[in-house]
Design a protein around this motif. Structure first.
Motif, PDB file in Angstrom:
ATOM      1  N   ILE A  18     -47.962 -26.715  27.166  1.00 59.11           N
ATOM      2  CA  ILE A  18     -47.513 -27.276  25.890  1.00 59.11           C
ATOM      3  C   ILE A  18     -46.456 -26.360  25.241  1.00 59.11           C
ATOM      4  O   ILE A  18     -46.554 -26.001  24.088  1.00 59.11           O
ATOM      5  CB  ILE A  18     -48.720 -27.562  24.973  1.00 59.11           C
ATOM      6  CG1 ILE A  18     -48.322 -28.453  23.818  1.00 59.11           C
ATOM      7  CG2 ILE A  18     -49.426 -26.301  24.540  1.00 59.11           C
ATOM      8  CD1 ILE A  18     -49.470 -29.132  23.124  1.00 59.11           C
ATOM      9  N   LEU A  38     -53.562 -29.150  17.080  1.00 60.22           N
ATOM     10  CA  LEU A  38     -53.966 -30.442  17.639  1.00 60.22           C
ATOM     11  C   LEU A  38     -55.485 -30.571  17.699  1.00 60.22           C
ATOM     12  O   LEU A  38     -56.031 -31.643  17.419  1.00 60.22           O
ATOM     13  CB  LEU A  38     -53.354 -30.631  19.028  1.00 60.22           C
ATOM     14  CG  LEU A  38     -51.842 -30.854  19.054  1.00 60.22           C
ATOM     15  CD1 LEU A  38     -51.316 -30.781  20.484  1.00 60.22           C
ATOM     16  CD2 LEU A  38     -51.477 -32.178  18.404  1.00 60.22           C
ATOM     17  N   ALA A  44     -55.463 -37.104  18.243  1.00 57.28           N
ATOM     18  CA  ALA A  44     -54.247 -36.616  18.876  1.00 57.28           C
ATOM     19  C   ALA A  44     -53.995 -37.446  20.127  1.00 57.28           C
ATOM     20  O   ALA A  44     -54.941 -37.891  20.790  1.00 57.28           O
ATOM     21  CB  ALA A  44     -54.363 -35.142  19.236  1.00 57.28           C
ATOM     22  N   LEU A  46     -51.439 -37.147  23.576  1.00 49.50           N
ATOM     23  CA  LEU A  46     -50.485 -36.349  24.325  1.00 49.50           C
ATOM     24  C   LEU A  46     -49.818 -37.217  25.373  1.00 49.50           C
ATOM     25  O   LEU A  46     -50.472 -38.063  25.994  1.00 49.50           O
ATOM     26  CB  LEU A  46     -51.190 -35.189  25.030  1.00 49.50           C
ATOM     27  CG  LEU A  46     -52.037 -34.244  24.188  1.00 49.50           C
ATOM     28  CD1 LEU A  46     -52.677 -33.194  25.083  1.00 49.50           C
ATOM     29  CD2 LEU A  46     -51.215 -33.601  23.101  1.00 49.50           C
ATOM     30  N   VAL A  55     -47.131 -31.206  29.040  1.00 52.49           N
ATOM     31  CA  VAL A  55     -47.130 -32.068  27.862  1.00 52.49           C
ATOM     32  C   VAL A  55     -45.683 -32.215  27.422  1.00 52.49           C
ATOM     33  O   VAL A  55     -45.004 -31.217  27.159  1.00 52.49           O
ATOM     34  CB  VAL A  55     -48.004 -31.476  26.730  1.00 52.49           C
ATOM     35  CG1 VAL A  55     -47.909 -32.326  25.479  1.00 52.49           C
ATOM     36  CG2 VAL A  55     -49.453 -31.339  27.188  1.00 52.49           C
ATOM     37  N   PHE A  58     -46.263 -35.349  21.775  1.00 50.68           N
ATOM     38  CA  PHE A  58     -47.573 -35.395  21.122  1.00 50.68           C
ATOM     39  C   PHE A  58     -47.437 -36.055  19.762  1.00 50.68           C
ATOM     40  O   PHE A  58     -46.366 -36.097  19.168  1.00 50.68           O
ATOM     41  CB  PHE A  58     -48.158 -33.986  20.952  1.00 50.68           C
ATOM     42  CG  PHE A  58     -47.441 -33.162  19.912  1.00 50.68           C
ATOM     43  CD1 PHE A  58     -47.853 -33.154  18.585  1.00 50.68           C
ATOM     44  CD2 PHE A  58     -46.325 -32.424  20.254  1.00 50.68           C
ATOM     45  CE1 PHE A  58     -47.176 -32.424  17.621  1.00 50.68           C
ATOM     46  CE2 PHE A  58     -45.634 -31.685  19.304  1.00 50.68           C
ATOM     47  CZ  PHE A  58     -46.065 -31.683  17.984  1.00 50.68           C
ATOM     48  N   LEU A  89     -46.288 -42.944  22.218  1.00 51.15           N
ATOM     49  CA  LEU A  89     -47.222 -42.130  21.448  1.00 51.15           C
ATOM     50  C   LEU A  89     -47.664 -42.849  20.182  1.00 51.15           C
ATOM     51  O   LEU A  89     -48.859 -42.880  19.855  1.00 51.15           O
ATOM     52  CB  LEU A  89     -46.567 -40.785  21.094  1.00 51.15           C
ATOM     53  CG  LEU A  89     -46.415 -39.798  22.240  1.00 51.15           C
ATOM     54  CD1 LEU A  89     -45.419 -38.695  21.883  1.00 51.15           C
ATOM     55  CD2 LEU A  89     -47.763 -39.207  22.629  1.00 51.15           C
TER      56      LEU A  89
END
Length: 133
Positions: A18, A38, A44, A46, A55, A58, A89
């Motif tokens: 990340i 997060l 959350a 991802l 990742v 997000f 997302l």
């Protein structure tokens, strides 16, 4: 290029996966703090590149689970933008918030058209930023 995988759990996510977020921020969060942020969110989502397990995007939200929710941050790595990952997302987050009456977020003016695509509308708001991003 493989299809992006969307997950709602941080299980198995390591700081090395990340990295590279908060581009242009004066005080970017290091990966360890980003994961803590997060983990502290009520929800959350991802976006993960299945080829590298990195990742690439997000979104997080805080909610009372009944009336309101606040989307805290949405970000997609620069090299992954313009591939509908932000839309993916948001769609996954809105699925999780389907029973919530009011969903709010703060964004820069340039991002208003993106959020309007989801039926969001401009409204007044206030913010106290103790440190500018």
């Amino acid at each position: 290029m493989s299809e992006i995988r969307y997950v709602t759990s941080l299980d198995g996510i390591a700081p090395a996966q990340i990295q590279g977020f908060f581009v242009g921020w004066q005080h970017p969060f290091p990966p360890e703090e980003h994961l803590r942020m997060l983990a502290g969110s009520d929800l959350a989502v991802l976006a993960i590149d299945p080829n590298t397990e990195r990742v690439v995007g997000f979104v997080g939200a805080l909610t009372d689970g009944v009336q309101g929710a606040f989307i805290t941050l949405l970000e997609v790595l620069p090299e992954w933008q313009q591939r509908d990952i932000g839309q993916g997302l948001m769609n996954h987050m809105f699925d999780q918030l389907a029973d919530i009456q009011t969903i709010e977020l703060m964004c820069d003016d340039a991002l208003v058209p993106f959020y309007e695509r989801f039926g969001m509308k401009r409204t007044g708001g206030m913010v106290l930023r103790r440190r500018e991003p």
